[in-house]
Design an enzyme around this catalytic site. Structure first.
Site, PDB file in Angstrom:
ATOM      1  N   HIS A 814       0.857  -1.192   0.000  1.00  0.00           N
ATOM      2  CA  HIS A 814       0.000   0.000   0.000  1.00  0.00           C
ATOM      3  C   HIS A 814       0.888   1.236   0.000  1.00  0.00           C
ATOM      4  O   HIS A 814       1.547   1.527   0.997  1.00  0.00           O
ATOM      5  CB  HIS A 814      -0.917  -0.016   1.227  1.00  0.00           C
ATOM      6  CG  HIS A 814      -1.922  -1.118   1.180  1.00  0.00           C
ATOM      7  ND1 HIS A 814      -2.311  -1.829   2.302  1.00  0.00           N
ATOM      8  CD2 HIS A 814      -2.608  -1.638   0.137  1.00  0.00           C
ATOM      9  CE1 HIS A 814      -3.206  -2.736   1.932  1.00  0.00           C
ATOM     10  NE2 HIS A 814      -3.399  -2.639   0.626  1.00  0.00           N
ATOM     11  N   GLU A 817       1.254   3.826   2.878  1.00  0.00           N
ATOM     12  CA  GLU A 817       1.773   3.398   4.181  1.00  0.00           C
ATOM     13  C   GLU A 817       3.290   3.467   4.187  1.00  0.00           C
ATOM     14  O   GLU A 817       3.995   2.460   4.264  1.00  0.00           O
ATOM     15  CB  GLU A 817       1.252   1.990   4.493  1.00  0.00           C
ATOM     16  CG  GLU A 817      -0.275   1.962   4.590  1.00  0.00           C
ATOM     17  CD  GLU A 817      -0.870   0.567   4.530  1.00  0.00           C
ATOM     18  OE1 GLU A 817      -0.114  -0.411   4.507  1.00  0.00           O
ATOM     19  OE2 GLU A 817      -2.105   0.476   4.509  1.00  0.00           O
ATOM     20  N   HIS A 911       2.928  -3.279   7.038  1.00  0.00           N
ATOM     21  CA  HIS A 911       1.898  -2.301   6.658  1.00  0.00           C
ATOM     22  C   HIS A 911       1.894  -1.124   7.618  1.00  0.00           C
ATOM     23  O   HIS A 911       2.604  -1.128   8.624  1.00  0.00           O
ATOM     24  CB  HIS A 911       0.508  -2.946   6.704  1.00  0.00           C
ATOM     25  CG  HIS A 911       0.203  -3.818   5.537  1.00  0.00           C
ATOM     26  ND1 HIS A 911      -0.688  -3.475   4.568  1.00  0.00           N
ATOM     27  CD2 HIS A 911       0.697  -5.035   5.187  1.00  0.00           C
ATOM     28  CE1 HIS A 911      -0.755  -4.441   3.670  1.00  0.00           C
ATOM     29  NE2 HIS A 911       0.082  -5.404   4.014  1.00  0.00           N
ATOM     30  N   GLU A 996       1.420  -4.204  11.427  1.00  0.00           N
ATOM     31  CA  GLU A 996       0.860  -2.874  11.223  1.00  0.00           C
ATOM     32  C   GLU A 996       1.566  -1.870  12.135  1.00  0.00           C
ATOM     33  O   GLU A 996       1.638  -2.076  13.335  1.00  0.00           O
ATOM     34  CB  GLU A 996      -0.637  -2.873  11.585  1.00  0.00           C
ATOM     35  CG  GLU A 996      -1.476  -3.858  10.795  1.00  0.00           C
ATOM     36  CD  GLU A 996      -2.064  -3.238   9.533  1.00  0.00           C
ATOM     37  OE1 GLU A 996      -1.777  -2.060   9.265  1.00  0.00           O
ATOM     38  OE2 GLU A 996      -2.799  -3.958   8.834  1.00  0.00           O
TER      39      GLU A 996
HETATM   40 ZN   LIG Z   1      -1.817  -1.751   4.340  1.00  0.00          ZN
END
Ligand SMILES: [Zn+2]
Length: 1120
Positions: A814, A817, A911, A996
């Site tokens: 992504h 990010e 992420h 994350e």
């Molecule tokens: Zn992500």
């Protein structure tokens, strides 16, 4: 003393005596007993009116007083006795809290009262005292008996009360309790509809207007009743048709003007409550605008602002104004991305085909029905959730309940012949190391795609001294002498332009970041940029990326949210509608119109984002120091914007500039919880502070009045956009500053870092860089192999080398990010470091790393997608070699490993998380998923190794930013095509994770209360490596076979200290939205009696046959 006590005992026993007398009379009712009952109840009433002890005695359970009294009420036909008993009950229930009322209700008192009410209304005129008593009691009952409204309707009592109100408008003594009962009735939606049909709205308006300060209690009750009635759409339409909205506004203004000492704030609030419910319907919003409601509420609110106690009025007004603010489309020709990247193959059902097949002008449709009317009340406090990060409301539906989808897939989906091609990327397994010679590891040049991959040749990564690295004639770079300051020099800051034609000669001083940043080199960066291919064919370079960012050596605390910021900002937005002539509306930057800006009068800021990872589509100056900014959609898509990175110049120092990014998409953001934007000042950089710094005040994030049509939103209901607003004061004149959503990390930066890293290679380190594939945009996707060279001390070093477990890491699928890239940078630096632990780690594992899974997205300033217009982390189940090459080939590598018996020990995809704090992991566990559902599956037959918990547990012990309680191991349906779930199910990697990292900061551990910076993110990446080193002790078969039982114990311990999850455990099932609501938004429904009991309604709809004993009694009495 004794005498007194005796007296009270005497009277108490007297009441008991009277009660038992009454009980006897109830048992053998005779007409002749009427007088006796009348007398007895009269005496009890007298005692009760004079002594509280007596009341207690009667109400106590042991005396059975309540039953006896109710029984008398049921049996008597005598009016005076009835009045006596009702008076007794009124006395009893007036004191003693809700407890006595509870007893009354539980003994069937409600039904008795309603029957009495309906029965005595049969022969008018009704006895006023009786009606007064009954309604006073019903008011009290209403507080305890939530089903009163329904019972009243079923008993046919609604109209009895309504008629009493209708014919007693001047008789306030009776009117008040009747109205109070009506208020209770109308809180039930079905009742509200029925009462509306019977003309209740009209009656309420007779009571409410015109303005008078007489009988304010009555007024308040009437307003609350009206507000409840208006929750029904049918009633609201009726009210609008009758022109009641302007009436309400007039009454509100009257009260606003006359209530100068603010003694009747509750009444004013109730009037607003009515307006609020009326404007839930489209017709009501139109009537509000037509009646000049915006200006009226804006002006009254502005006058209320200085008085804090009037906040509820301001907040409700603000809510109404926001709701009624006419919906608008974004000021863009189309919401499709400015840039289009032609795809060779466009699948008919894919998002790109859908987008470009949309009827023309679809963007122009503004969907007024946006939040549909039934749910609007719930959604207006900004708690809706978007599709990719589902909120608590939908989350329970999202847990995978199909056990077969949780079991590993055993079949091999691809023939090995097809996978054999990937042997190339695992050359370390077949290489014959000649241990006594210096080893040169073949590395392919990064600019090559897989098609034109050349055979291994000489090390290309060593810079060749005689090769001119740059063609940057337009810029001469000179080092600035220490301690001098030359403002003229700064004024001449041009843009870094890569082509050498027609560029102005600019003298540029470069901060010596290379000395501070071992992996940074501005010249090398420029060289890397030249081979980076962007869709808009960028020729400029962002200064921050060129100079580099040195982490601040300073704490940056999470900002405390200032009360009322959002309100102030919203009021400023509403002012635009009220004073349109004050608005400049001057477009100063516009990607859709290349001739913009036309002229520069020096009064406006200059914007730019035509550089790698830049994302700004349009800038509109709305006031002298306020700008609306619009972000570009992800390429080949019409949404997904949240990431931003742009440049601002021509500022005045010391002035507060307000910036509004008006087309954000997520429904909430850490910007509401203390996160600041990032700013980079080129002047500061040149003066020795090359830092991205958290900056901005008056930051908040809220739903605005821009929306897109449901067609443009891909069939979802029309969606509103959100505004991120922040205010900045610039320090320097003629500075060039950059703003970003998070610390930028470009693809060119990655290439530069990899070059620098490869130079850190020693004789012990095996480091190889391959090009996994070429992206749609023509960029290469680097794949790294890092491990230790085969040791010479071991008996069979090559076999030890080849038996090392594989750890597979990836990041930045992504593009928005960027934090994941900084964590990856920390991991890579650690892996290349010369510490003994790093060496030990390299000796333990073979690392396969794809540091950027979505280079095209990163380069082009996308937030979420690749050039195929799709979220690549939803393509792992069935990646397409043409459309999703990086995912296709990454998955192939994993399939190859599995097919050759080298299934990785750990897979982790890095992420960033926009709505939570700390760093945490998502993993996969069948058991924990099954535990979260109520599916009747015996979990005993599910065998699961608990090893997936070890790594997060270790991280929580080692990494200060890591929070175990935020981790989750549940498999969601919406995530079934993500890397984590697919690698777990299809490749069989038990330790398959998403890690994350917060964009904001931490609320626990060493960094509690601080915003996160690049050094914390890089540290996280290094700690991840250390945790892997510790993990080795729990996973190495050799060591386990050596009966290191204490290690096993440790693992058990690690697992057990984390309690076994249950259904309600917050540690295993994480709500995406873990932040509290804002104080200033909670007050939306402060009305005391606006609860609708949906269950109740449901019961009623489903079950027309009466089932309560009350009803049987009623029908019995009526028929008899
Ligand atoms: Zn992500």
């Amino acid at each position: 003393m004794n005498k007194l006590k005796m007296a009270s005992e005497k009277s108490a026993s007297r009441v008991l005596m009277l009660l038992s007398q009454l009980e006897r009379l109830n048992e053998e009712p005779k007409v002749s007993d009427n007088d006796a009952i009348r007398q007895t109840t009269g005496k009890i009433l007298h005692l009760i009116q004079t002594q509280e002890k007596t009341r207690k005695e009667v109400a106590s359970k042991s005396s059975g007083g309540m039953e006896i009294i109710l029984s008398s009420l049921e049996n008597t036909q005598d009016l005076q006795t009835t009045l006596n008993i009702l008076a007794i009950l009124n006395e009893l229930l007036t004191v003693g809290g809700g407890c006595r009322t509870g007893v009354f209700v539980s003994k069937g008192g409600t039904a008795l009262l309603l029957q009495l009410l309906v029965g005595s209304s049969k022969d008018p005129p009704a006895n006023e005292e009786l009606m007064l008593h009954i309604h006073s009691l019903l008011v009290k009952v209403g507080l305890k008996d939530r089903k009163l409204g329904v019972k009243a309707r079923l008993n046919g009592a609604l109209n009895v009360t309504l008629n009493l109100v209708k014919y007693n408008l001047q008789n306030h003594k009776l009117l008040l309790p009747c109205l109070q009962v009506l208020r209770v009735y109308s809180s039930n939606l079905v009742n509200a509809v029925s009462l509306g049909k019977s003309g209740t709205l009209e009656i309420m308006f007779e009571i409410i207007g015109p303005f008078s300060k007489k009988s304010t209690t009555l007024l308040k009750v009437a307003l609350d009743t009206l507000a409840s009635l208006l929750k029904s759409g049918m009633n609201a339409r009726r009210a609008v048709d009758r022109g009641y909205l302007p009436t309400l506004l007039t009454i509100y203004q009257d009260w606003h003007r006359n209530d100068t000492r603010h003694r009747h704030v509750v009444i004013r609030k109730s009037i607003l409550g009515c307006i609020k419910n009326l404007t839930n319907i489209k017709l009501g919003r139109k009537a509000f605008i037509d009646a000049n409601g915006m200006r009226i509420l804006y002006n009254t609110s502005t006058e209320c602002l200085p008085v804090r106690t009037l906040d509820p009025l301001v907040n409700t007004s603000s809510l109404i104004m926001r709701k009624c603010f006419p919906k608008n489309r974004l000021p863009l020709p189309t919401i499709k991305s400015v840039f289009h990247h032609p795809l060779l193959h466009i699948p008919a059902s894919g998002p790109v085909a859908k987008l470009y097949n949309q009827p023309p002008g679809v963007d122009d449709v503004v969907d007024e029905s946006d939040e549909n009317e039934a749910t609007e009340v719930d959604t207006e406090n900004d708690t809706e959730y978007d599709e990719d990060e589902t909120g608590p409301k939908t989350q329970n539906d999202d847990i995978e309940t199909d056990i077969n989808k949780l079991r590993p897939i055993q079949m091999n989906t691809r023939p090995f012949d097809e996978l054999r091609a990937y042997e190339y990327f695992f050359r370390e397994f077949s290489e014959n190391f000649e241990l006594h010679r210096p080893i040169i590891i073949p590395t392919t040049p990064s600019s090559l795609g897989p098609q034109n991959r050349r055979p291994p040749q000489e090390d290309l990564l060593t810079p060749k001294p005689d090769e001119s690295p740059l063609e940057l004639d337009s810029i001469s770079i000179s080092k600035r002498p220490e301690g001098t300051s030359d403002p003229d020099l700064v004024c001449s800051l041009g843009r870094l332009v890569l082509d050498d034609e027609g560029g102005e000669q600019a003298v540029l001083e470069v901060p010596d970041t290379a000395a501070l940043l071992p992996l940074h080199d501005p010249d090398l960066y420029l060289e890397m940029v030249k081979s980076t291919r962007s869709v808009p064919a960028y020729t400029e370079v962002g200064y921050p990326d060129y100079f580099g960012h040195v982490a601040l050596n300073l704490r940056e605390p999470i900002l405390e949210r200032v009360y009322g910021v959002q309100r102030t900002k919203i009021f400023q937005d509403i002012e635009r509608l009220i004073h349109p002539s004050d608005i400049l509306d001057k477009v100063v930057y516009d990607l859709d119109n290349q001739s913009c800006p036309v002229t520069d009068n020096g009064e406006s800021l200059k914007f730019n984002s035509k550089f790698e990872s830049g994302n700004l589509r349009k800038a509109i100056q709305v006031r002298k120091f306020e700008y609306d900014l619009i972000l570009n959609s992800d390429i080949n898509s019409n949404h997904y914007h949240q990431w931003f990175y742009f440049e601002v110049g021509n500022m005045r120092p010391g002035v507060r500039y307000r910036f509004n990014i008006i087309n954000c998409e997520k429904s909430n953001s850490q910007f509401n919880y203390g996160m600041q934007v990032l700013m980079y000042s080129v002047q500061d950089a040149i003066n020795g502070s090359p830092h991205w710094v958290r900056t901005g005040s008056d930051i908040c994030y809220y739903k605005n009045h821009f929306s897109r049509s449901s067609i443009a939103a891909g069939g979802q209901k029309g969606k509103s956009y959100f505004t991120l607003t922040f205010t900045v004061t610039f320090q320097h004149k003629d500075d060039v500053c950059y703003f970003a959503y998070h610390y930028p990390y470009t693809y060119s930066m990655l290439k530069m870092h990899l070059q620098k890293l490869s130079a850190l290679r020693t004789a012990q380190i095996y480091y190889r860089q391959d090009d996994l594939c070429e992206t749609l945009g023509g960029n290469s996707c680097p794949l790294l192999t890092i491990t230790a060279m085969p040791g010479s001390s071991s008996n069979d070093p090559i076999s030890q080398f080849r038996s090392r477990p594989v750890v597979f890491l990836s990041a930045r699928v992504h593009p928005g990010e960027t934090n994941s890239s900084w964590v990856m940078k920390g991991t890579l630096e650690y892996l290349m470091s010369c510490s003994p632990q790093a060496q030990s780690l390299r000796e333990s594992y073979i690392f396969k790393i794809i540091p950027m899974l979505n280079p095209d997205g990163v380069i082009n300033g996308n937030h979420r997608c690749s050039l195929s217009g799709e979220d690549l982390n939803r393509q792992w189940q069935n990646p397409n070699a043409e459309l999703h090459p990086t995912i296709y080939h990454a998955k192939s590598l994993l399939q190859y490993l599995r097919a050759t018996g080298r299934t990785p020990l750990v897979f982790c995809d890095y992420h960033g998380h926009s709505r939570k704090k700390n760093v945490f992991m998502y993993g996969c566990s069948i058991k924990e998923t099954v535990w979260q559902t109520n599916v009747n599956t015996s979990t005993c037959d599910l065998h699961e190794d608990l090893g997936y918990r070890t790594l997060p547990k270790l991280l929580s012990q080692m990494a200060p930013a890591f929070s175990l309680s935020s981790c989750s191991f549940v498999v969601e349906r919406s995530k079934e095509a993500t890397a984590r779930v697919v690698v777990w199910r299809e490749i069989g990697v038990q330790r398959s994770y998403t890690m994350e990292s917060t964009l904001c900061g931490c609320d626990q551990g060493k960094y509690k209360g601080l915003q996160i910076g690049t050094s914390e993110l890089e540290e996280m990446g290094a700690q991840f490596c250390l945790a892997l080193l510790r993990l080795k002790r729990f996973t190495s078969p050799l060591e386990l076979h050596n009966h290191n039982s204490h290690l096993l114990d440790m693992e058990t311990d690690l697992i057990e200290t984390r309690s076994i999850p249950n259904i309600t455990s917050p540690t295993t099932y994480v709500l995406e939205e873990d932040e509290p609501a804002f104080l200033e938004e909670v007050d939306y429904s402060a009305e005391s009696n606006d609860e609708i009991d949906p269950d109740l309604e449901h019961d009623l709809q489903d079950n027309h046959a009466p089932q309560t004993p009350i009803l049987t009694q009623t029908s019995g009495k009526e028929s008899g």
